[in-house]
Design an enzyme around this catalytic site. Structure first.
Site, PDB file in Angstrom:
ATOM      1  N   SER A  83     -57.556 -35.336  -3.837  1.00  0.00           N
ATOM      2  CA  SER A  83     -58.632 -35.424  -4.215  1.00  0.00           C
ATOM      3  C   SER A  83     -58.425 -36.880  -4.003  1.00  0.00           C
ATOM      4  O   SER A  83     -57.769 -38.090  -4.529  1.00  0.00           O
ATOM      5  CB  SER A  83     -58.188 -34.847  -6.150  1.00  0.00           C
ATOM      6  OG  SER A  83     -59.224 -35.065  -5.885  1.00  0.00           O
ATOM      7  N   TYR A  91     -52.723 -34.567 -13.001  1.00  0.00           N
ATOM      8  CA  TYR A  91     -53.298 -33.374 -11.964  1.00  0.00           C
ATOM      9  C   TYR A  91     -53.693 -34.569 -11.024  1.00  0.00           C
ATOM     10  O   TYR A  91     -52.839 -34.571 -10.030  1.00  0.00           O
ATOM     11  CB  TYR A  91     -54.665 -33.266 -12.328  1.00  0.00           C
ATOM     12  CG  TYR A  91     -55.343 -32.397 -10.589  1.00  0.00           C
ATOM     13  CD1 TYR A  91     -54.588 -31.566 -10.952  1.00  0.00           C
ATOM     14  CD2 TYR A  91     -56.773 -33.820 -10.690  1.00  0.00           C
ATOM     15  CE1 TYR A  91     -55.966 -30.905  -9.190  1.00  0.00           C
ATOM     16  CE2 TYR A  91     -56.923 -33.009  -9.429  1.00  0.00           C
ATOM     17  CZ  TYR A  91     -56.878 -32.289  -8.782  1.00  0.00           C
ATOM     18  OH  TYR A  91     -57.855 -31.590  -7.511  1.00  0.00           O
ATOM     19  N   LYS A 128     -51.888 -35.163  -7.171  1.00  0.00           N
ATOM     20  CA  LYS A 128     -52.564 -35.800  -6.457  1.00  0.00           C
ATOM     21  C   LYS A 128     -52.494 -37.213  -5.281  1.00  0.00           C
ATOM     22  O   LYS A 128     -52.183 -37.099  -4.117  1.00  0.00           O
ATOM     23  CB  LYS A 128     -54.152 -35.957  -6.058  1.00  0.00           C
ATOM     24  CG  LYS A 128     -54.525 -34.344  -6.527  1.00  0.00           C
ATOM     25  CD  LYS A 128     -53.918 -33.454  -5.742  1.00  0.00           C
ATOM     26  CE  LYS A 128     -55.042 -31.890  -5.976  1.00  0.00           C
ATOM     27  NZ  LYS A 128     -54.724 -31.419  -5.422  1.00  0.00           N
TER      28      LYS A 128
HETATM   29  N1  LIG Z   1     -63.416 -27.922  -6.670  1.00  0.00           N
HETATM   30  C1  LIG Z   1     -63.144 -29.215  -6.920  1.00  0.00           C
HETATM   31  O1  LIG Z   1     -64.308 -30.532  -6.833  1.00  0.00           O
HETATM   32  C2  LIG Z   1     -62.182 -30.139  -6.062  1.00  0.00           C
HETATM   33  C3  LIG Z   1     -61.871 -31.475  -5.858  1.00  0.00           C
HETATM   34  C4  LIG Z   1     -60.691 -32.293  -5.520  1.00  0.00           C
HETATM   35  C5  LIG Z   1     -59.641 -31.603  -4.819  1.00  0.00           C
HETATM   36  N2  LIG Z   1     -59.376 -30.575  -4.707  1.00  0.00           N
HETATM   37  C6  LIG Z   1     -58.233 -29.178  -4.505  1.00  0.00           C
HETATM   38  O2  LIG Z   1     -59.044 -27.960  -4.073  1.00  0.00           O
HETATM   39  C7  LIG Z   1     -58.511 -27.748  -4.069  1.00  0.00           C
HETATM   40  C8  LIG Z   1     -58.949 -25.933  -4.129  1.00  0.00           C
HETATM   41  O3  LIG Z   1     -59.021 -25.831  -5.553  1.00  0.00           O
HETATM   42  P1  LIG Z   1     -60.847 -25.160  -4.537  1.00  0.00           P
HETATM   43  O4  LIG Z   1     -61.334 -25.979  -5.789  1.00  0.00           O
HETATM   44  O5  LIG Z   1     -61.042 -24.024  -4.467  1.00  0.00           O
HETATM   45  O6  LIG Z   1     -60.503 -24.247  -6.130  1.00  0.00           O
HETATM   46  P2  LIG Z   1     -60.095 -22.561  -6.724  1.00  0.00           P
HETATM   47  O7  LIG Z   1     -61.780 -22.110  -6.365  1.00  0.00           O
HETATM   48  O8  LIG Z   1     -60.518 -22.067  -8.277  1.00  0.00           O
HETATM   49  O9  LIG Z   1     -59.381 -21.598  -5.931  1.00  0.00           O
HETATM   50  C9  LIG Z   1     -57.521 -22.031  -6.023  1.00  0.00           C
HETATM   51  C10 LIG Z   1     -56.962 -20.933  -5.342  1.00  0.00           C
HETATM   52  O10 LIG Z   1     -55.950 -21.530  -5.493  1.00  0.00           O
HETATM   53  C11 LIG Z   1     -55.379 -20.181  -6.745  1.00  0.00           C
HETATM   54  N3  LIG Z   1     -54.203 -20.854  -6.910  1.00  0.00           N
HETATM   55  C12 LIG Z   1     -53.768 -21.334  -8.107  1.00  0.00           C
HETATM   56  N4  LIG Z   1     -53.173 -21.484  -8.617  1.00  0.00           N
HETATM   57  C13 LIG Z   1     -52.019 -21.400  -8.109  1.00  0.00           C
HETATM   58  C14 LIG Z   1     -50.383 -20.575  -7.905  1.00  0.00           C
HETATM   59  N5  LIG Z   1     -49.915 -21.402  -8.600  1.00  0.00           N
HETATM   60  N6  LIG Z   1     -50.230 -20.290  -6.551  1.00  0.00           N
HETATM   61  C15 LIG Z   1     -50.672 -20.148  -5.213  1.00  0.00           C
HETATM   62  N7  LIG Z   1     -52.048 -19.773  -5.194  1.00  0.00           N
HETATM   63  C16 LIG Z   1     -52.503 -19.910  -6.606  1.00  0.00           C
HETATM   64  C17 LIG Z   1     -55.881 -19.167  -6.761  1.00  0.00           C
HETATM   65  O11 LIG Z   1     -55.648 -18.081  -6.749  1.00  0.00           O
HETATM   66  P3  LIG Z   1     -54.954 -17.257  -7.403  1.00  0.00           P
HETATM   67  O12 LIG Z   1     -55.720 -17.397  -9.177  1.00  0.00           O
HETATM   68  O13 LIG Z   1     -55.319 -15.715  -6.399  1.00  0.00           O
HETATM   69  O14 LIG Z   1     -53.347 -17.616  -7.158  1.00  0.00           O
HETATM   70  C18 LIG Z   1     -56.906 -19.343  -6.016  1.00  0.00           C
HETATM   71  O15 LIG Z   1     -57.679 -18.865  -4.517  1.00  0.00           O
HETATM   72  C19 LIG Z   1     -57.345 -27.648  -4.785  1.00  0.00           C
HETATM   73  O16 LIG Z   1     -56.439 -28.630  -4.272  1.00  0.00           O
HETATM   74  C20 LIG Z   1     -57.591 -28.573  -5.823  1.00  0.00           C
HETATM   75  O17 LIG Z   1     -56.896 -29.899  -6.430  1.00  0.00           O
HETATM   76  C21 LIG Z   1     -61.017 -29.441  -5.175  1.00  0.00           C
END
Ligand SMILES: NC(=O)c1ccc[n+]([C@@H]2O[C@H](COP(=O)([O-])OP(=O)(O)OC[C@H]3O[C@@H](n4cnc5c(N)ncnc54)[C@H](OP(=O)(O)O)[C@@H]3O)[C@@H](O)[C@H]2O)c1
Length: 249
Positions: free
Chosen positions: A144, A157, A161
């Protein structure tokens, strides 16, 4: 080098956190380019629903990214199903705490570290031991921009990262030339995970960074496609920031 470099036929990918958001977009783009893709997250029903929307060779396996035994079993299931593992995307992450870092309780601290930092390390160990040591491969860690700057209320968090970026560089140096290890640092992407950050401004047309809009999961998936492909065959230990320019304003 031609367009055949984006042909993933015969490649096997495993994406954690693949039931929605960025992970689902990455699984989809790999499958669309010919890879066999294992989608993993905790909830099998959500995984099945997402996999059903992807036109390609997919399978699903429920696993908590913070549980080493479930990581081992998921990598094993991927290899049993598809014959090996070429691309591991450590995408799952959690953030159960908002507020001053100094006030966090230890159970939530441990959970964030377990899923966001120890998780990618353990999944990479399993991928290496069970397949990549023999077959080579690519690991992509979803970090991130928060791991590269100070952003306030999600300090623990962000620390995981930042550490994940260091793990990426360290493992890249240990595992090359056989395995490439890179990270992507997304900015604010419109997913459930970051809802609290974007929803208050959902109607905004002027987000305060160079590209002026929120990120979409596909923006990140395109970088994951590049990093998994031969087009990036001399790229390892790197972090690609995909943030619409939020780091440069
Ligand atoms: N969205 C942003 O703005 C943003 C910015 C920077 C970085 N990121 C990073 O991008 C990545 C994906 O995030 P996203 O925004 O796509 O989130 P999201 O839409 O909430 O999806 C999260 C996914 O992770 C799974 N998950 C959550 N906890 C888990 C666990 N303990 N074990 C296995 N699976 C788990 C969830 O499914 P289940 O509930 O079925 O487990 C879901 O499939 C993350 O690493 C996040 O830190 C996101």
């Amino acid at each position: 080098m031609g367009t055949e470099s984006l042909d993933f036929k015969g490649k096997v990918a495993l994406v954690t956190g693949a039931s929605k958001g960025i992970g689902a977009a990455i699984a989809r783009i790999y499958a669309e380019h010919g890879a066999s893709v294992m989608l993993s997250s905790r909830k099998i029903g959500a995984l099945e629903e997402t996999a059903a929307t992807i036109d390609g060779d997919t399978a699903v396996h429920a696993a908590n990214a913070g549980d080493p035994e479930q990581a081992r079993a998921c990598v094993a299931a991927t290899i049993a199903r598809f014959g090996g593992l070429d691309i591991l995307v450590n995408n799952a992450a959690t953030n159960p705490y908002y507020g001053r870092s100094i006030d966090i309780d230890l159970p939530r601290f441990d959970k964030i570290v377990e899923v966001n930092l120890r998780g990618p390390f353990v999944w990479t160990q399993e991928a290496w031991k069970q397949s990549m040591e023999d077959r080579g491969g690519v690991v992509i860690n979803i970090a991130s921009v928060g791991g590269m700057k100070f952003s306030g209320s999600i300090g623990i968090y962000d620390m995981t990262k930042a550490a994940l970026i260091h793990v990426t560089k360290h493992l890249a140096s240990e595992l090359g030339p056989h395995v490439r290890v890179n990270a992507i640092a997304p900015g604010l992407v419109k997913t459930d995970f970051a809802r609290a950050l974007w929803e208050p401004g959902a109607d905004r047309k002027d987000w305060p960074w160079a590209m002026g809009r929120l990120g979409q999961p596909l923006d990140i998936a395109r970088a994951a496609l590049y990093l998994a492909s031969d087009l990036s065959s001399w790229v390892t230990g790197e972090v690609i920031v995909v943030d619409g320019g939020s780091m440069v304003v």
